[in-house]
Design a protein around this motif. Structure first.
Motif, PDB file in Angstrom:
ATOM      1  N   ILE A 104      37.058 -12.906 -31.637  1.00 23.06           N
ATOM      2  CA  ILE A 104      36.849 -13.117 -30.075  1.00 23.06           C
ATOM      3  C   ILE A 104      37.837 -12.077 -29.288  1.00 23.06           C
ATOM      4  O   ILE A 104      38.935 -11.613 -29.616  1.00 23.06           O
ATOM      5  CB  ILE A 104      37.401 -14.541 -29.646  1.00 23.06           C
ATOM      6  CG1 ILE A 104      36.719 -15.689 -30.317  1.00 23.06           C
ATOM      7  CG2 ILE A 104      37.319 -14.784 -28.175  1.00 23.06           C
ATOM      8  CD1 ILE A 104      37.446 -16.857 -30.217  1.00 23.06           C
ATOM      9  N   GLU A 105      36.758 -11.230 -28.503  1.00 26.24           N
ATOM     10  CA  GLU A 105      37.282 -10.197 -27.745  1.00 26.24           C
ATOM     11  C   GLU A 105      37.283 -10.176 -26.075  1.00 26.24           C
ATOM     12  O   GLU A 105      36.235 -11.027 -25.909  1.00 26.24           O
ATOM     13  CB  GLU A 105      36.726  -8.685 -28.116  1.00 26.24           C
ATOM     14  CG  GLU A 105      37.029  -8.634 -29.626  1.00 26.24           C
ATOM     15  CD  GLU A 105      36.555  -7.119 -29.961  1.00 26.24           C
ATOM     16  OE1 GLU A 105      37.187  -6.081 -29.750  1.00 26.24           O
ATOM     17  OE2 GLU A 105      35.258  -7.128 -30.380  1.00 26.24           O
ATOM     18  N   GLY A 106      38.032  -9.489 -25.473  1.00 34.54           N
ATOM     19  CA  GLY A 106      37.853  -9.537 -24.061  1.00 34.54           C
ATOM     20  C   GLY A 106      38.223 -10.978 -23.347  1.00 34.54           C
ATOM     21  O   GLY A 106      38.840 -11.653 -23.734  1.00 34.54           O
ATOM     22  N   SER A 107      37.645 -10.886 -22.025  1.00 33.95           N
ATOM     23  CA  SER A 107      37.935 -11.900 -21.184  1.00 33.95           C
ATOM     24  C   SER A 107      37.380 -13.220 -21.453  1.00 33.95           C
ATOM     25  O   SER A 107      35.842 -13.267 -21.882  1.00 33.95           O
ATOM     26  CB  SER A 107      37.280 -11.531 -19.823  1.00 33.95           C
ATOM     27  OG  SER A 107      37.809 -12.539 -18.718  1.00 33.95           O
ATOM     28  N   VAL A 108      38.119 -14.246 -21.536  1.00 32.83           N
ATOM     29  CA  VAL A 108      37.301 -15.650 -21.943  1.00 32.83           C
ATOM     30  C   VAL A 108      37.919 -16.672 -20.829  1.00 32.83           C
ATOM     31  O   VAL A 108      39.105 -16.656 -20.576  1.00 32.83           O
ATOM     32  CB  VAL A 108      38.181 -16.022 -23.283  1.00 32.83           C
ATOM     33  CG1 VAL A 108      37.574 -17.677 -23.745  1.00 32.83           C
ATOM     34  CG2 VAL A 108      37.668 -15.203 -24.584  1.00 32.83           C
ATOM     35  N   LYS A 109      37.065 -17.640 -20.298  1.00 30.60           N
ATOM     36  CA  LYS A 109      37.577 -18.203 -18.979  1.00 30.60           C
ATOM     37  C   LYS A 109      38.440 -19.485 -19.374  1.00 30.60           C
ATOM     38  O   LYS A 109      39.096 -19.835 -18.847  1.00 30.60           O
ATOM     39  CB  LYS A 109      36.267 -18.656 -18.279  1.00 30.60           C
ATOM     40  CG  LYS A 109      35.477 -17.405 -17.875  1.00 30.60           C
ATOM     41  CD  LYS A 109      36.222 -16.951 -16.948  1.00 30.60           C
ATOM     42  CE  LYS A 109      35.304 -15.693 -16.117  1.00 30.60           C
ATOM     43  NZ  LYS A 109      36.074 -14.499 -15.520  1.00 30.60           N
ATOM     44  N   LYS A 110      37.906 -20.048 -20.682  1.00 31.62           N
ATOM     45  CA  LYS A 110      38.355 -21.470 -21.002  1.00 31.62           C
ATOM     46  C   LYS A 110      39.030 -21.321 -22.490  1.00 31.62           C
ATOM     47  O   LYS A 110      38.352 -20.722 -23.271  1.00 31.62           O
ATOM     48  CB  LYS A 110      37.446 -22.614 -21.063  1.00 31.62           C
ATOM     49  CG  LYS A 110      36.761 -22.720 -19.577  1.00 31.62           C
ATOM     50  CD  LYS A 110      35.770 -23.981 -19.704  1.00 31.62           C
ATOM     51  CE  LYS A 110      34.849 -23.839 -20.764  1.00 31.62           C
ATOM     52  NZ  LYS A 110      33.678 -24.519 -20.637  1.00 31.62           N
ATOM     53  N   LYS A 111      40.308 -21.955 -22.535  1.00 31.87           N
ATOM     54  CA  LYS A 111      40.810 -21.836 -24.034  1.00 31.87           C
ATOM     55  C   LYS A 111      39.826 -22.728 -25.134  1.00 31.87           C
ATOM     56  O   LYS A 111      39.951 -22.239 -26.131  1.00 31.87           O
ATOM     57  CB  LYS A 111      42.279 -22.584 -23.881  1.00 31.87           C
ATOM     58  CG  LYS A 111      42.155 -24.099 -23.527  1.00 31.87           C
ATOM     59  CD  LYS A 111      43.346 -24.681 -23.748  1.00 31.87           C
ATOM     60  CE  LYS A 111      43.689 -26.082 -23.373  1.00 31.87           C
ATOM     61  NZ  LYS A 111      44.937 -26.720 -23.596  1.00 31.87           N
ATOM     62  N   GLU A 112      39.189 -23.501 -24.676  1.00 28.80           N
ATOM     63  CA  GLU A 112      38.158 -24.145 -25.576  1.00 28.80           C
ATOM     64  C   GLU A 112      36.986 -23.298 -26.307  1.00 28.80           C
ATOM     65  O   GLU A 112      36.897 -23.542 -27.300  1.00 28.80           O
ATOM     66  CB  GLU A 112      37.585 -25.385 -24.803  1.00 28.80           C
ATOM     67  CG  GLU A 112      38.353 -26.515 -24.412  1.00 28.80           C
ATOM     68  CD  GLU A 112      39.093 -26.554 -23.164  1.00 28.80           C
ATOM     69  OE1 GLU A 112      38.947 -25.404 -22.453  1.00 28.80           O
ATOM     70  OE2 GLU A 112      40.253 -27.213 -23.115  1.00 28.80           O
ATOM     71  N   ASP A 113      36.881 -22.074 -25.558  1.00 27.22           N
ATOM     72  CA  ASP A 113      35.909 -21.172 -26.138  1.00 27.22           C
ATOM     73  C   ASP A 113      36.723 -20.567 -27.286  1.00 27.22           C
ATOM     74  O   ASP A 113      35.850 -19.761 -27.964  1.00 27.22           O
ATOM     75  CB  ASP A 113      35.516 -20.304 -24.996  1.00 27.22           C
ATOM     76  CG  ASP A 113      34.809 -21.014 -23.833  1.00 27.22           C
ATOM     77  OD1 ASP A 113      34.067 -22.071 -24.254  1.00 27.22           O
ATOM     78  OD2 ASP A 113      34.578 -20.355 -22.701  1.00 27.22           O
ATOM     79  N   ILE A 114      37.906 -20.679 -27.250  1.00 25.50           N
ATOM     80  CA  ILE A 114      38.838 -19.841 -28.422  1.00 25.50           C
ATOM     81  C   ILE A 114      39.219 -20.921 -29.563  1.00 25.50           C
ATOM     82  O   ILE A 114      38.902 -20.745 -30.715  1.00 25.50           O
ATOM     83  CB  ILE A 114      40.021 -19.068 -27.916  1.00 25.50           C
ATOM     84  CG1 ILE A 114      39.576 -18.133 -26.915  1.00 25.50           C
ATOM     85  CG2 ILE A 114      41.114 -18.775 -29.039  1.00 25.50           C
ATOM     86  CD1 ILE A 114      40.670 -17.641 -26.158  1.00 25.50           C
ATOM     87  N   ILE A 115      39.557 -22.090 -28.839  1.00 24.69           N
ATOM     88  CA  ILE A 115      39.853 -23.018 -29.790  1.00 24.69           C
ATOM     89  C   ILE A 115      38.834 -23.875 -30.906  1.00 24.69           C
ATOM     90  O   ILE A 115      39.099 -23.818 -32.236  1.00 24.69           O
ATOM     91  CB  ILE A 115      40.429 -24.344 -29.110  1.00 24.69           C
ATOM     92  CG1 ILE A 115      41.696 -23.839 -28.574  1.00 24.69           C
ATOM     93  CG2 ILE A 115      40.622 -25.504 -30.140  1.00 24.69           C
ATOM     94  CD1 ILE A 115      42.297 -25.068 -27.571  1.00 24.69           C
TER      95      ILE A 115
END
Length: 124
Positions: A104-115
């Motif tokens: 995952i790179e760059g700007s992510v709005k929500k932590k769920e998009d990473i989790i």
């Protein structure tokens, strides 16, 4: 008589020069080749600290369920040696047996998009 000294000299020069050409520099080896287990890598940059908040929140949540993986996580403040894998900051990457299995790179709005993708990879 002259050929007896010149030929061994050139032969030795040829052998020694070919040895130096075939030597492998440790810097040409890809850094990913040295990872033989599941490894989380986080690429941080102080110039993009505002984009890193969801990454930090996700890492803190993941630490509760996967403490061993998060404790072993490596943090880098530059892309040196990882230029082929990382294009922008911040970045989170999981490597398993010398292969990138999630990035995952760059700007992510929500932590769920990473989790969610991290849990999918770490649960295996």
């Amino acid at each position: 008589m002259r050929y007896r000294t010149v030929i061994p000299f050139f032969l030795m020069l040829f052998v020694l020069s070919s040895c130096s050409v075939s030597t492998v520099s440790p810097f040409t080896k890809n850094r990913i080749d040295s990872i033989h287990h599941t490894q989380i890598l986080f690429f941080s940059d102080e110039n993009h600290i505002d984009k890193e908040v969801p990454y930090y929140d996700a890492i803190l949540d993941l630490e509760k369920k996967y403490p061993h993986h998060v404790d072993q996580m490596k943090v880098y403040d530059n892309r040196k040696g990882w230029e082929e894998e990382i294009n922008t900051f911040p970045a989170l990457m999981v490597i398993n047996h010398r292969h990138v299995v999630m990035k995952i790179e760059g700007s992510v709005k929500k932590k769920e998009d990473i989790i969610k993708p991290m849990q999918h990879v770490l649960a295996q």
